[in-house]
Enzyme design. Structure first.
Site, mmCIF file in Angstrom:
data_model
loop_
_atom_site.group_PDB
_atom_site.id
_atom_site.type_symbol
_atom_site.label_atom_id
_atom_site.label_comp_id
_atom_site.label_asym_id
_atom_site.label_seq_id
_atom_site.Cartn_x
_atom_site.Cartn_y
_atom_site.Cartn_z
ATOM 1 N N ARG A 1 -5.320 34.796 -0.542
ATOM 2 C CA ARG A 1 -6.068 35.205 0.655
ATOM 3 C C ARG A 1 -7.466 35.674 0.278
ATOM 4 N NH1 ARG A 1 -3.007 39.347 4.500
ATOM 5 N NH2 ARG A 1 -3.693 40.836 2.928
ATOM 6 N N LYS B 1 -10.207 38.898 5.234
ATOM 7 C CA LYS B 1 -10.192 40.356 5.059
ATOM 8 C C LYS B 1 -11.572 40.804 4.585
ATOM 9 C CE LYS B 1 -6.417 43.461 4.064
ATOM 10 N NZ LYS B 1 -5.888 43.648 5.409
ATOM 11 N N GLU C 1 -4.431 40.769 17.801
ATOM 12 C CA GLU C 1 -3.786 41.756 16.923
ATOM 13 C C GLU C 1 -4.425 43.119 17.135
ATOM 14 O OE1 GLU C 1 -4.515 41.548 12.686
ATOM 15 O OE2 GLU C 1 -6.116 40.099 12.957
HETATM 16 C C1 LIG Z 1 -4.699 43.582 6.144
HETATM 17 C C2 LIG Z 1 -4.592 43.271 7.598
HETATM 18 C C3 LIG Z 1 -3.352 43.045 8.225
HETATM 19 C C4 LIG Z 1 -2.036 43.185 7.502
HETATM 20 O O1 LIG Z 1 -1.868 42.269 6.478
HETATM 21 P P1 LIG Z 1 -0.790 42.477 5.325
HETATM 22 O O2 LIG Z 1 -1.033 41.363 4.400
HETATM 23 O O3 LIG Z 1 0.549 42.418 5.966
HETATM 24 O O4 LIG Z 1 -1.049 43.834 4.755
HETATM 25 C C5 LIG Z 1 -3.355 42.692 9.564
HETATM 26 N N1 LIG Z 1 -4.500 42.599 10.274
HETATM 27 C C6 LIG Z 1 -5.700 42.834 9.714
HETATM 28 C C7 LIG Z 1 -6.927 42.718 10.552
HETATM 29 C C8 LIG Z 1 -5.785 43.173 8.362
HETATM 30 O O5 LIG Z 1 -6.987 43.407 7.817
#
Ligand SMILES: *Cc1c(COP(=O)(O)O)cnc(C)c1O
Length: 341
Positions: free
Chosen positions: A82, A184, A220
């Site tokens: 990722r 991210k 989300e």
């Molecule tokens: C990090 C993150 C998540 C959760 O991802 P994981 O890999 O399960 O920790 C969900 N939404 C956003 C916007 C994130 O930055």
């Protein structure tokens, strides 16, 4: 390995610096070998790319101790992959996935005294990140970067039981179509701060963001993906190109299908449908799943029939199964548990 004398059950989620962190620099078109350093501070030029144009990405994962005393990390290969995707989208040189795993392995090994003991409920949070370091004033990608990773011990997420959250349908947008919602990047968080501070001031725990184009579909929250349970026990999660692909959510869907025999759907979820669901949860590395009791849309309350006072039954089963896999009580799918050596 002697553990640090820390009150593991009561440390919360804050930055507790340890002695060691990992650093590697990118210069002249190549990543240097990198290694462990004790310096927690970074000296940057005033015009560094990250400071001017927010060229920075990150990851988040956890190390913990299993019952038989091994130090393990949950699916770090997915974090590595990722982070490569995030780097490409922001025109940064990817930190190679195999080097990422090596770096994290070394970092956790060097900080083994901070990996909380089995049964404490605490874990060692790992924060890899990367940013542009050289001076950039005309808008363009930096030429030099730093990859860094530090760890900080964090306490049990649900102290005294999981209390269901109350969520506000936000008036702000998190991510544009064809934007950066799926990576991210720090910038996604900077622009969510006003929305979350506003939501907190109004007494809500989190924001539910809708799709920015039509404001009719669920996306989300600021940092976690949604899972919903239907009346006939299907597990539904929103599908959208502007959602961050949560590793926890992907793992929970696998668990639902292959361990619990539940039907799973990843599809567009109209906000109109939310009132039909029986349970709702937020998934991410921090909590695995946080139950949601209530979603409020401009005074209009949607209360989930299961899960107002505690985790609903299906979400609880998903939570217990995935945490059981992580802790080594339930056999994990091939490759899910990485042992630090
Ligand atoms: C990090 C993150 C998540 C959760 O991802 P994981 O890999 O399960 O920790 C969900 N939404 C956003 C916007 C994130 O930055």
């Amino acid at each position: 390995m002697e553990k640090k004398n820390i009150d593991w059950g009561n440390i919360g989620f804050g930055y507790i610096p340890t002695e060691k962190r990992f650093v590697a620099n990118y210069k002249n078109g190549a990543w240097e070998e990198g290694g462990i350093t004790e310096d927690a501070n970074i000296v940057l030029n005033e015009c560094a790319g990250v400071l001017q144009y927010a060229q920075t990405i990150f990851e988040g994962m956890k190390a913990y101790t299993t019952e038989d005393g091994r130090t393990v990390i949950f699916r770090p290969d997915l974090n590595a992959a990722r982070m490569v995707d995030s780097a490409k989208r922001l025109e940064m040189p990817a930190y190679p996935a195999d080097k990422f795993i090596e770096a994290i392995n070394e970092l956790v090994k060097e900080n083994e005294a901070y990996v909380p003991p089995y049964g404490s409920g605490a874990s060692l949070y790992i924060r890899p990140y990367m940013f542009g370091t050289n001076p950039v004033i005309g808008v363009k990608p930096a030429d030099e970067y730093q990859f860094r990773a530090f760890v900080t011990p964090v306490g049990p997420y649900f102290k005294g039981g999981a209390k269901p959250l109350t969520i506000k349908v936000s008036d702000f947008d998190r991510a544009a179509p064809h934007g950066t919602g799926h990576i991210k990047a720090g910038l996604n968080y900077a622009m969510s701060l006003h929305a979350i501070v506003t939501a907190h001031a109004e007494g809500y725990d989190e924001n539910m963001y809708l799709d920015a184009a039509t404001r009719s579909n669920v996306e989300e929250t600021g940092g976690a993906n949604f899972l919903f349970i239907t009346k006939d026990n299907k597990v539904v999660t929103p599908k959208s190109d502007s959602i961050l692909p949560s590793i926890t959510r992907r793992s929970l869907l696998y668990v639902a299908e292959h361990y619990l025999g539940l039907e799973v759907e990843e599809r567009v979820v109209p906000f109109e449908e939310v009132k039909e669901f029986t349970e709702c949860g937020l998934c991410g590395t921090a909590a695995v799943i946080s139950p949601v009791g209530k979603v409020v849309d401009h005074g209009n309350e949607i209360c989930f029939p299961s899960g107002m006072n505690e985790m609903g039954p299906v979400i609880k089963k998903l939570y217990d199964t995935l945490t059981g896999i992580q802790m080594g009580h339930i056999e994990a799918p091939e490759g899910w548990i990485y042992e630090v050596k």
